[in-house]
Every structure is written in structure tokens, then in C-alpha cells.
Design a protein around this motif. Structure first.
Motif, short mmCIF file in Angstrom:
data_model
loop_
_atom_site.label_atom_id
_atom_site.label_comp_id
_atom_site.label_asym_id
_atom_site.label_seq_id
_atom_site.Cartn_x
_atom_site.Cartn_y
_atom_site.Cartn_z
N ASN A 63 0.84 -1.19 0.00
CA ASN A 63 0.00 0.00 0.00
C ASN A 63 0.88 1.24 0.00
O ASN A 63 1.95 1.24 0.63
N GLN A 87 0.53 5.67 0.12
CA GLN A 87 -0.33 6.85 0.26
C GLN A 87 0.53 8.10 0.13
O GLN A 87 1.66 8.14 0.61
N TYR A 106 -3.63 10.13 -2.92
CA TYR A 106 -3.92 8.80 -3.43
C TYR A 106 -3.72 7.77 -2.32
O TYR A 106 -2.99 8.00 -1.36
N ASN A 107 -4.37 6.66 -2.48
CA ASN A 107 -4.24 5.52 -1.57
C ASN A 107 -4.29 4.29 -2.48
O ASN A 107 -5.35 3.84 -2.87
#
Length: 119
Positions: free
Chosen positions: A95, A97, A106-107
Motif C-alpha cells: 500500500n 499513500q 492517493y491511496n
């Protein structure tokens, strides 16, 4: 923003694997990167995270065995996993970010890489 994870595979108990996850796209900054894992039927759980200040966080069972690191220039996060146990087997997701060049936050999630640990 796209994330490409790699490095999963089959390993024996006590073995090691190194996962990599490269970010690409319209990235202005990456403030946070992490690894999560999921076993079918269970919720996705945090494994390790690292932020822009290189502060790291690990789930309790990963402490002392896993190390998260990052290469800023390559926009890549790594997860070195040592002394693997059968309970570490899962699909591992990365992930990231931060801010895009739009600029919007954004993620993003990677596609997942399978880790299998044989006993």
C-alpha cells in the motif's frame, strides 16, 4: 498511481523471502508505504509500515523477524521476511499513500503476491 508487487513464493519453515513493491505513475510524494496480508476468509491485516520519516511499525508477530525498508529514488518498498512460519502464509499486499501530481491524495494497493510456507 500503480503498485507492482513481487517476490512471493514457496519457502520452507525457517526460510526467508524478500518482497518488493514499486510505485509508478503521477506521484508527487509518497508519505506512507506498508505491507498487509490476507488469508481467505479473514480480514486483511497490517504487517509493517514505514513513513516519510522512516518511522516503522510492525505487527507483534513480525517484530524481530521482518524488516521493512524503502528506496526513495526507486519509489520502492521492501519487506525482508526471515524465520518464516506456516502462519505467515498469505497473500501479501503493498500500500502507498501520498500526493499525486494532480495534486490529489492517493491511496493505492498492489495486486498481491502469494507467500506459502511449508512445514
Amino acid at each position: 498511481v500503480q503498485l507492482q508487487a513481487s517476490g512471493g513464493g514457496l519457502v520452507q519453515t525457517g526460510g526467508s523471502l524478500r518482497l518488493s513493491c514499486a510505485a509508478s505513475g503521477s506521484i508527487l510524494s509518497i508519505n506512507f508505504m506498508g505491507w498487509y496480508r490476507q488469508v481467505p476468509g479473514n480480514q486483511r491485516e497490517l504487517v509493517a509500515t514505514i513513513n516519510s520519516g522512516d518511522n516503522t511499525n510492525y505487527r507483534e508477530s513480525a517484530k524481530g523477524r521482518f524488516t521493512i525498508s524503502r528506496d526513495i529514488a526507486k519509489k520502492t518498498v521492501y519487506l525482508q521476511m526471515n524465520i518464516l512460519k506456516p502462519e505467515d502464509a498469505a497473500v501479501y499486499y503493498c500500500n502507498a499513500q501520498g500526493l499525486g501530481t494532480n495534486p490529489k491524495a492517493y491511496n493505492a494497493w498492489g495486486q498481491g503476491t502469494q507467500v506459502t510456507v511449508s512445514s
